[in-house]
Scaffold this active site. Structure first.
Site, PDB file in Angstrom:
ATOM      1  N   LYS A  11       9.537  64.632  -9.147  1.00  0.00           N
ATOM      2  CA  LYS A  11      10.935  65.053  -9.283  1.00  0.00           C
ATOM      3  C   LYS A  11      11.276  65.434 -10.735  1.00  0.00           C
ATOM      4  O   LYS A  11      10.504  65.143 -11.661  1.00  0.00           O
ATOM      5  CB  LYS A  11      11.840  63.922  -8.781  1.00  0.00           C
ATOM      6  CG  LYS A  11      11.710  63.653  -7.261  1.00  0.00           C
ATOM      7  CD  LYS A  11      12.733  62.611  -6.804  1.00  0.00           C
ATOM      8  CE  LYS A  11      12.675  62.356  -5.306  1.00  0.00           C
ATOM      9  NZ  LYS A  11      13.723  61.397  -4.864  1.00  0.00           N
ATOM     10  N   TYR A  51      16.284  68.155   2.289  1.00  0.00           N
ATOM     11  CA  TYR A  51      16.890  66.843   2.542  1.00  0.00           C
ATOM     12  C   TYR A  51      17.947  66.895   3.659  1.00  0.00           C
ATOM     13  O   TYR A  51      18.879  66.079   3.664  1.00  0.00           O
ATOM     14  CB  TYR A  51      17.510  66.299   1.262  1.00  0.00           C
ATOM     15  CG  TYR A  51      16.518  65.646   0.321  1.00  0.00           C
ATOM     16  CD1 TYR A  51      15.791  64.518   0.720  1.00  0.00           C
ATOM     17  CD2 TYR A  51      16.308  66.125  -0.972  1.00  0.00           C
ATOM     18  CE1 TYR A  51      14.887  63.908  -0.147  1.00  0.00           C
ATOM     19  CE2 TYR A  51      15.406  65.516  -1.842  1.00  0.00           C
ATOM     20  CZ  TYR A  51      14.701  64.406  -1.417  1.00  0.00           C
ATOM     21  OH  TYR A  51      13.809  63.794  -2.266  1.00  0.00           O
ATOM     22  N   ASN A 114      14.421  59.015  -9.183  1.00  0.00           N
ATOM     23  CA  ASN A 114      13.368  58.018  -8.927  1.00  0.00           C
ATOM     24  C   ASN A 114      11.959  58.595  -8.874  1.00  0.00           C
ATOM     25  O   ASN A 114      11.095  58.097  -8.163  1.00  0.00           O
ATOM     26  CB  ASN A 114      13.710  57.190  -7.677  1.00  0.00           C
ATOM     27  CG  ASN A 114      13.832  58.045  -6.425  1.00  0.00           C
ATOM     28  OD1 ASN A 114      13.648  59.246  -6.481  1.00  0.00           O
ATOM     29  ND2 ASN A 114      14.114  57.406  -5.303  1.00  0.00           N
ATOM     30  N   HIS A 117       8.930  61.928  -4.567  1.00  0.00           N
ATOM     31  CA  HIS A 117       9.193  61.938  -3.125  1.00  0.00           C
ATOM     32  C   HIS A 117       7.865  61.831  -2.400  1.00  0.00           C
ATOM     33  O   HIS A 117       6.862  62.380  -2.849  1.00  0.00           O
ATOM     34  CB  HIS A 117       9.866  63.253  -2.695  1.00  0.00           C
ATOM     35  CG  HIS A 117       9.843  63.438  -1.203  1.00  0.00           C
ATOM     36  ND1 HIS A 117      10.804  62.879  -0.391  1.00  0.00           N
ATOM     37  CD2 HIS A 117       8.940  64.045  -0.374  1.00  0.00           C
ATOM     38  CE1 HIS A 117      10.499  63.155   0.880  1.00  0.00           C
ATOM     39  NE2 HIS A 117       9.372  63.864   0.909  1.00  0.00           N
ATOM     40  N   GLU A 128       7.560  68.873   6.187  1.00  0.00           N
ATOM     41  CA  GLU A 128       7.746  69.051   4.748  1.00  0.00           C
ATOM     42  C   GLU A 128       6.647  69.925   4.141  1.00  0.00           C
ATOM     43  O   GLU A 128       6.907  70.728   3.242  1.00  0.00           O
ATOM     44  CB  GLU A 128       7.796  67.674   4.072  1.00  0.00           C
ATOM     45  CG  GLU A 128       9.059  66.901   4.463  1.00  0.00           C
ATOM     46  CD  GLU A 128       9.091  65.479   3.926  1.00  0.00           C
ATOM     47  OE1 GLU A 128       8.135  65.058   3.234  1.00  0.00           O
ATOM     48  OE2 GLU A 128      10.081  64.777   4.207  1.00  0.00           O
TER      49      GLU A 128
HETATM   50  P1  GDP Z   1      12.739  57.845  -0.120  1.00  0.00           P
HETATM   51  O1  GDP Z   1      12.067  58.302   1.148  1.00  0.00           O
HETATM   52  O2  GDP Z   1      12.192  56.535  -0.634  1.00  0.00           O
HETATM   53  O3  GDP Z   1      12.756  58.908  -1.197  1.00  0.00           O
HETATM   54  O4  GDP Z   1      14.269  57.533   0.240  1.00  0.00           O
HETATM   55  P2  GDP Z   1      15.275  58.228   1.275  1.00  0.00           P
HETATM   56  O5  GDP Z   1      14.569  59.232   2.141  1.00  0.00           O
HETATM   57  O6  GDP Z   1      16.028  57.139   1.947  1.00  0.00           O
HETATM   58  O7  GDP Z   1      16.294  58.974   0.335  1.00  0.00           O
HETATM   59  C1  GDP Z   1      15.975  60.208  -0.293  1.00  0.00           C
HETATM   60  C2  GDP Z   1      16.408  60.145  -1.751  1.00  0.00           C
HETATM   61  O8  GDP Z   1      17.822  60.039  -1.800  1.00  0.00           O
HETATM   62  C3  GDP Z   1      15.888  58.909  -2.493  1.00  0.00           C
HETATM   63  O9  GDP Z   1      14.604  59.101  -3.057  1.00  0.00           O
HETATM   64  C4  GDP Z   1      16.946  58.721  -3.555  1.00  0.00           C
HETATM   65  O10 GDP Z   1      16.697  59.560  -4.687  1.00  0.00           O
HETATM   66  C5  GDP Z   1      18.213  59.190  -2.876  1.00  0.00           C
HETATM   67  N1  GDP Z   1      18.934  58.023  -2.313  1.00  0.00           N
HETATM   68  C6  GDP Z   1      18.623  57.293  -1.222  1.00  0.00           C
HETATM   69  N2  GDP Z   1      19.491  56.306  -1.003  1.00  0.00           N
HETATM   70  C7  GDP Z   1      20.414  56.412  -1.981  1.00  0.00           C
HETATM   71  C8  GDP Z   1      21.591  55.685  -2.310  1.00  0.00           C
HETATM   72  O11 GDP Z   1      21.971  54.721  -1.651  1.00  0.00           O
HETATM   73  N3  GDP Z   1      22.282  56.110  -3.413  1.00  0.00           N
HETATM   74  C9  GDP Z   1      21.866  57.183  -4.156  1.00  0.00           C
HETATM   75  N4  GDP Z   1      22.598  57.542  -5.216  1.00  0.00           N
HETATM   76  N5  GDP Z   1      20.759  57.883  -3.891  1.00  0.00           N
HETATM   77  C10 GDP Z   1      20.032  57.517  -2.828  1.00  0.00           C
HETATM   78 MG    MG Z   2      12.619  59.714   2.524  1.00  0.00          MG
END
Ligand code: GDP
Ligand code: MG
Length: 141
Positions: A11, A51, A114, A117, A128
């Protein structure tokens, strides 16, 4: 365990930190092979479509804003159990909860930015990978 492919994105925060090489070294040292890679600066449309599953979430706008804030490196990783292996290497979504030694623990500070991905299932990996790469851009080896 089966040979799988998964989509990884380094990222904008990790690219800005000049950590591309260190992150890819972790994949390679864990036995994953890079079979496709490119650097892109995502448009809002491309990031939002990627996303789409999070479209209704309160953090969606921030997520798209962050993912379009600078270049990313998109890769296809291949190897035994590649999907789960990559998720293990990445660590928890919130870097504050990520296990020591994981990519997010070492390179990320916040849940918004973070570092990486990784696909979370066989189905999402297929979607994807096809979202970013055509078949002739993937080099099996
Ligand atoms: P991942 O699969 O671990 O990347 O997590 P997810 O698919 O649940 O979410 C996609 C991305 O959205 C994450 O990598 C975070 O950067 C962001 N994200 C997820 N949950 C949150 C949240 O509760 N707050 C915020 N600000 N960002 C979030
Ligand atoms: Mg995810």
């Amino acid at each position: 365990m089966a040979t799988e492919r998964t989509l990884s994105i380094i990222k904008p925060d990790a690219v800005a930190k000049n950590a591309i090489g260190e992150i890819i070294a972790r994949f390679e040292n864990a036995g994953l092979r890079v079979v496709a890679a490119k650097m892109l600066h995502l448009s809002e449309e491309k990031a939002g479509g990627f996303y789409a599953e999070h479209k209704e979430r309160p953090f969606f706008k921030d997520l798209v804003g962050f993912m379009t804030s600078g270049p990313v490196v998109v890769q296809v990783l291949e190897g035994e159990g590649a999907i789960a292996k990559n998720r293990d290497l990445m660590g928890a979504t919130n870097p504050k909860e990520a296990a020591a030694g994981t990519i997010r623990a070492d390179f990320a500070e916040t849940i918004d930015a973070n570092a990486v991905h990784g696909s979370d299932s066989v189905e999402s990996a297929e979607r994807e990978i096809n979202y970013f790469f055509s078949n002739d851009e993937i080099c099996p080896r």
